[in-house]
Write an enzyme that holds these catalytic residues in place. Structure first.
Site, PDB file in Angstrom:
ATOM      1  N   SER A 173       0.833  -1.224   0.000  1.00  0.00           N
ATOM      2  CA  SER A 173       0.000   0.000   0.000  1.00  0.00           C
ATOM      3  C   SER A 173       0.853   1.254   0.000  1.00  0.00           C
ATOM      4  CB  SER A 173      -0.943   0.056   1.200  1.00  0.00           C
ATOM      5  OG  SER A 173      -0.794  -1.001   2.059  1.00  0.00           O
ATOM      6  N   HIS A 224      -3.162  -3.356  -6.111  1.00  0.00           N
ATOM      7  CA  HIS A 224      -3.480  -2.930  -4.759  1.00  0.00           C
ATOM      8  C   HIS A 224      -4.957  -3.209  -4.466  1.00  0.00           C
ATOM      9  CE1 HIS A 224      -3.862   0.648  -1.758  1.00  0.00           C
ATOM     10  NE2 HIS A 224      -3.608  -0.470  -1.138  1.00  0.00           N
ATOM     11  N   GLU A 268      -6.550  -1.176  -7.509  1.00  0.00           N
ATOM     12  CA  GLU A 268      -5.732  -0.117  -8.084  1.00  0.00           C
ATOM     13  C   GLU A 268      -4.516  -0.805  -8.704  1.00  0.00           C
ATOM     14  OE1 GLU A 268      -4.536   4.230  -6.228  1.00  0.00           O
ATOM     15  OE2 GLU A 268      -4.644   2.519  -4.910  1.00  0.00           O
ATOM     16  N   ASN A 300      -4.998   6.099  -1.505  1.00  0.00           N
ATOM     17  CA  ASN A 300      -4.474   6.488  -0.189  1.00  0.00           C
ATOM     18  C   ASN A 300      -3.965   7.921  -0.199  1.00  0.00           C
ATOM     19  OD1 ASN A 300      -5.135   4.097   0.991  1.00  0.00           O
ATOM     20  ND2 ASN A 300      -3.136   3.158   0.665  1.00  0.00           N
TER      21      ASN A 300
HETATM   22  P1  NAD Z   1      -0.705  -9.489   7.547  1.00  0.00           P
HETATM   23  O1  NAD Z   1       0.291  -9.199   8.569  1.00  0.00           O
HETATM   24  O2  NAD Z   1      -2.114  -9.805   7.944  1.00  0.00           O
HETATM   25  O3  NAD Z   1      -0.213 -10.709   6.641  1.00  0.00           O
HETATM   26  C1  NAD Z   1       1.094 -10.863   6.181  1.00  0.00           C
HETATM   27  C2  NAD Z   1       1.345 -12.355   6.019  1.00  0.00           C
HETATM   28  O4  NAD Z   1       2.581 -12.526   5.356  1.00  0.00           O
HETATM   29  C3  NAD Z   1       1.442 -13.106   7.356  1.00  0.00           C
HETATM   30  O5  NAD Z   1       0.579 -14.220   7.323  1.00  0.00           O
HETATM   31  C4  NAD Z   1       2.898 -13.525   7.425  1.00  0.00           C
HETATM   32  O6  NAD Z   1       3.090 -14.776   8.102  1.00  0.00           O
HETATM   33  C5  NAD Z   1       3.239 -13.621   5.961  1.00  0.00           C
HETATM   34  N1  NAD Z   1       4.674 -13.534   5.709  1.00  0.00           N
HETATM   35  C6  NAD Z   1       5.553 -12.674   6.251  1.00  0.00           C
HETATM   36  N2  NAD Z   1       6.788 -12.914   5.778  1.00  0.00           N
HETATM   37  C7  NAD Z   1       6.683 -13.949   4.910  1.00  0.00           C
HETATM   38  C8  NAD Z   1       7.608 -14.642   4.100  1.00  0.00           C
HETATM   39  N3  NAD Z   1       8.913 -14.337   4.105  1.00  0.00           N
HETATM   40  N4  NAD Z   1       7.154 -15.653   3.324  1.00  0.00           N
HETATM   41  C9  NAD Z   1       5.840 -15.983   3.336  1.00  0.00           C
HETATM   42  N5  NAD Z   1       4.940 -15.357   4.093  1.00  0.00           N
HETATM   43  C10 NAD Z   1       5.350 -14.349   4.868  1.00  0.00           C
HETATM   44  O7  NAD Z   1      -0.667  -8.259   6.551  1.00  0.00           O
HETATM   45  P2  NAD Z   1      -1.797  -7.742   5.536  1.00  0.00           P
HETATM   46  O8  NAD Z   1      -2.631  -6.754   6.212  1.00  0.00           O
HETATM   47  O9  NAD Z   1      -2.430  -8.914   4.879  1.00  0.00           O
HETATM   48  O10 NAD Z   1      -0.906  -6.956   4.485  1.00  0.00           O
HETATM   49  C11 NAD Z   1      -0.127  -7.603   3.526  1.00  0.00           C
HETATM   50  C12 NAD Z   1       0.307  -6.617   2.464  1.00  0.00           C
HETATM   51  O11 NAD Z   1      -0.850  -6.013   1.886  1.00  0.00           O
HETATM   52  C13 NAD Z   1       1.168  -5.474   2.961  1.00  0.00           C
HETATM   53  O12 NAD Z   1       2.089  -5.148   1.964  1.00  0.00           O
HETATM   54  C14 NAD Z   1       0.164  -4.344   3.142  1.00  0.00           C
HETATM   55  O13 NAD Z   1       0.735  -3.073   3.036  1.00  0.00           O
HETATM   56  C15 NAD Z   1      -0.752  -4.597   1.977  1.00  0.00           C
HETATM   57  N6  NAD Z   1      -2.107  -4.046   2.120  1.00  0.00           N
HETATM   58  C16 NAD Z   1      -2.767  -4.114   3.299  1.00  0.00           C
HETATM   59  C17 NAD Z   1      -4.049  -3.593   3.390  1.00  0.00           C
HETATM   60  C18 NAD Z   1      -4.823  -3.675   4.681  1.00  0.00           C
HETATM   61  O14 NAD Z   1      -5.872  -3.043   4.795  1.00  0.00           O
HETATM   62  N7  NAD Z   1      -4.363  -4.449   5.651  1.00  0.00           N
HETATM   63  C19 NAD Z   1      -4.668  -3.024   2.267  1.00  0.00           C
HETATM   64  C20 NAD Z   1      -3.977  -2.994   1.074  1.00  0.00           C
HETATM   65  C21 NAD Z   1      -2.696  -3.509   1.003  1.00  0.00           C
END
Ligand code: NAD
Length: 732
Positions: free
Chosen positions: A443, A464, A476, A514
């Protein structure tokens, strides 16, 4: 070529078939309406015809009115657009009334011919208003079909008699969810609700319709409201029961819309006033309110963004030339909140998914998310057990990167950390083929930088998603500096496969959504620091059509996330950073553990169960109220201008390349006042000269962040509108 054809069989039944040439779905335009009317008149006048079956040559009946025609009708109506619209609408009423009266004597209701609608599938909008004018509605038992009147969702209401007929058929209360919420249902549910009369197996549709025509007698041919003994179900406004309904409806509409959706108000007026008079007068009243709505700039902007342009973007209006890029096997990295949601929507759309996480139990939990959603669907009878099993069988949760072999698209959703992202990117490349496209769901991190971990930056892109992935309609798509056209086409084809609406933007801090929402949140927080009443801030936002006030939205997305973003932004911007006033509110709150809803403490107070209880009482002690409070309009303008000026800057800087995407993305991505049609439509409603002047006044009063961008100033000077200057030829 004609849209309707008429064929009379040897039993004297005229079958009027709607089959628009060259389209997969029937939609009505003014020419086809005239055709329908002429053929009905012909069949009614023909002594050999006993009755009429109105049906479709396609798998569905009709998706509705061609809304592009409504927009054009208004623009083409010369100096008197309202009169042109009113005449056009009354033309529709006459045609449908001809069907309904079917040649009956006005006084005795005798001498008419039975007319039945036989619906093979979906019948929406005018596609249900025409059947409503028929004497009976029979639908094929097609669970995929949708029946209803969804007009309100694009800022209008059923204006071809649908409003008046449904209220007289079901009563004001009974009709309210169909009219005010635009709810649509399958034929069985439509029958149970009284929207249609009969559901039959698909292969018996026509024979059953004909059978009914031959057996129909007397009272079946006239509508209850054309009979002397008619009483509106639930009572009219001056009836004791009806009185309660109408008082309640008005309160309900206003509590849901905060008075910002003109169509909801106009609909209610048409229903209320129509209920006090006879049927034909009620139709005229409906036509007047409908004209009023079509003349309202909000409605045209909503139709343009939420119907015409959303459809165009969904169909890939900005897709670069490339062969079909449909995804066959998807790899999702990271099975957290986002990864699990992405896996679900893809598997649900029929795509094989490999869901990778660092630990097997994390990957399994990711898959369990799909199981939870599907089970909920089963309990609501929206999903069958077979479908649930099928979807789940498509998701393979694993820690083994070798399982990614054969994937043609990877979506990475691991922690928001460039090092972790680079590491998994490199790891994946060893297991996928040379054509695989790699997408990141970051994001905040620049795509161009993340692409450095790949040896094929032209095959690296941002996709995104928004949270919750299964509910949010927007994706996006972000082009990095080196992203190639095939990667964009792949992302667009994927979005289409999973039924999302995509926008394509260029790589810049916070991309588009954002980038615009953060100033909205910050403006709310700044006002708290200035001593503006938090209640005023939150209500001003809702009264201008934002789904959540800025303080509630920060609580939902979490205050520590705000702090994290603020710190990263300050590190990246150095001296150019200007949001200290915001930090002075957010940082102490985060330090105290008031992190928002997840901590059951934020700008709002929450009970033990996490239910929001109202604004945190101590907020006023921390940030004492200023003696003089700004006007509602001032607060609303600060909140909206903070967003739209950022949207203009995104356009000016080439982050956005299409204002249609700017408008649709704003409504679907963060709920920007849908009544306005989006930021650019809102600026056009204001007029660029007024918008630039107001921005300057706001800048003088509150700071440079409101200074009108050069593009807006230039357009104001020339008196240009955004849709006049930037609308692509194919946009409305
Ligand atoms: P989260 O913490 O819920 O999930 C991340 C997952 O990645 C975890 O399950 C973790 O175990 C796994 N992980 C970490 N390192 C790893 C690796 N080396 N190999 C395999 N798996 C691994 O996070 P999230 O909220 O799902 O966000 C994930 C991505 O999406 C981020 O880049 C975030 O910026 C983006 N994002 C989040 C949102 C939101 O609202 N949360 C919205 C849009 C984009």
């Amino acid at each position: 070529m004609t849209d309707f054809s008429l064929q009379t069989d040897d039993q004297g039944i005229a079958v009027l078939t709607w089959d628009v040439p060259g389209r997969s779905m029937n939609v009505l335009n003014l020419d086809s309406l005239r055709e329908l009317d002429a053929l009905v008149a012909e069949a009614l006048a023909d002594p050999a015809v006993k009755g009429i079956v109105v049906t479709s040559g396609k798998k569905d009946f009709a998706a509705g009115m061609d809304l592009a025609v409504i927009a054009a009708m208004k623009e083409n109506a010369g100096d008197e657009p309202a009169r042109g619209l009113m005449d056009g609408i009354m033309g529709m009423h006459h045609a449908l009334r001809r069907i309904e009266r079917a040649g009956m004597e006005p006084k005795t209701n005798k001498g008419g011919k039975p007319i039945v609608a036989a619906l093979p599938g979906t019948a929406l909008g005018i596609g249900y208003e025409i059947p409503l004018a028929c004497h009976r509605i029979i639908a094929a038992d097609n669970p995929k079909a949708k029946i209803g009147l969804p007009e309100i969702k694009v800022g209008i209401f059923p204006g071809a008699g649908g409003t008046t007929r449904l209220v007289r058929k079901l009563g004001a209360m009974g009709a309210s969810s169909w009219l005010l919420e635009g709810k649509t249902v399958d034929p069985q549910a439509a029958k149970a609700a009284g929207l249609i009369d009969e559901v039959v197996p698909a292969d018996q549709l026509l024979s059953r319709a004909k059978e009914w025509v031959l057996s129909a007698v007397g009272a079946e041919l006239s509508k209850p409201w054309d009979r002397k003994d008619y009483k509106m179900p639930g009572g009219t406004p001056y009836h004791p029961a009806g009185y309660m309904t109408f008082v309640g409806a008005s309160a309900m509409v206003n509590s849901k819309t905060f008075g910002v959706y003109p169509a909801a108000k106009a609909l209610l007026s048409a229903v209320y006033e129509g209920a006090l008079v006879n049927f034909d007068t009620a139709l005229r009243i409906e036509a007047r309110w409908f004209t009023n709505i079509l003349m309202n700039p909000s409605s045209s902007a909503m139709i343009r963004s939420l119907f015409i342009n959303m459809q165009a973007l969904g169909k890939g209006a900005n897709r670069p030339e490339a062969p079909d890029q449909k995804v066959r096997k998807l790899g999702v990295l990271g099975a957290g909140m986002m990864g699990a949601g992405i896996a679900y929507v893809a598997a649900n759309a029929g795509i094989e998914v490999v869901l990778v996480d660092a630990a097997q139990d994390a990957a399994d939990r990711g898959k369990a998310h799909s199981e939870g959603l599907l089970s909920k669907g089963v309990s609501r009878r929206k999903v069958t057990e077979e479908k649930k099993a099928e979807v789940l069988a498509r998701i393979t949760p694993t820690t083994d990167y070798a399982a990614l072999s054969g994937c043609d698209l990877i979506v990475e959703a691991v922690f928001e950390d460039p090092k972790v992202k680079a590491e998994v990117t490199r790891k994946v490349l060893g297991h996928v083929g040379p054509d695989c496209i790699f997408a990141t769901n970051t994001s905040t991190l620049p795509i161009t930088d993340l692409a450095k971990a790949s040896d094929k930056p032209d095959q690296f892109i941002g996709i995104h998603f928004f949270s919750p992935v299964d509910k949010m309609q927007l994706v996006e798509i972000i082009r990095g500096q080196e992203t190639g056209d095939r990667a964009v086409a792949k992302a667009l084809d994927f979005a289409r496969q999973i039924g999302k609406t995509p926008i394509v933007v260029n790589d810049a801090r916070f991309f588009y959504a954002n980038r615009c929402i953060i100033p909205y949140l910050n403006e709310g927080v700044r006002m708290v620091a200035e001593g503006v009443s938090p209640t005023l801030i939150e209500n001003a936002a809702k009264l201008v059509g934002m789904p959540l006030g800025p303080l509630q939205l920060i609580d939902e997305t979490s205050i520590d996330l705000g702090v994290k973003i603020a710190k990263a932004t300050r590190a990246a911007m150095g001296d150019a950073y200007k949001d200290e006033a915001v930090d002075q509110v957010l940082f102490p709150m985060a330090a105290e553990g008031r992190l928002g809803r997840k901590a059951k403490a934020g700008f709002y107070a929450y009970d033990d169960k996490g239910e929001r209880q109202g604004l945190w009482p101590d907020l006023a002690r921390r940030f004492p109220l200023a003696q003089e409070q700004p006007s509602l309009q001032e607060v609303q303008e600060r909140l909206l201008f903070a967003q739209v000026l950022e949207a203009v800057r995104a356009l000016e800087e080439g982050v956005l390349t299409d204002i249609r995407e700017g408008d649709v993305g704003a409504i679907l991505g963060w709920g920007f006042a849908p009544w306005s049609g989006g930021p650019f439509s809102w600026l056009d409603i204001l007029g660029t000269p007024y918008a630039a002047q107001r921005a300057e006044e706001l800048a003088e009063a509150h700071g440079d962040r409101f200074a009108p961008p050069a593009l807006l100033e230039e357009m104001a000077e020339r008196g240009q509108s955004f849709y006049g200057r930037f609308s692509p030829a194919q946009a409305a």
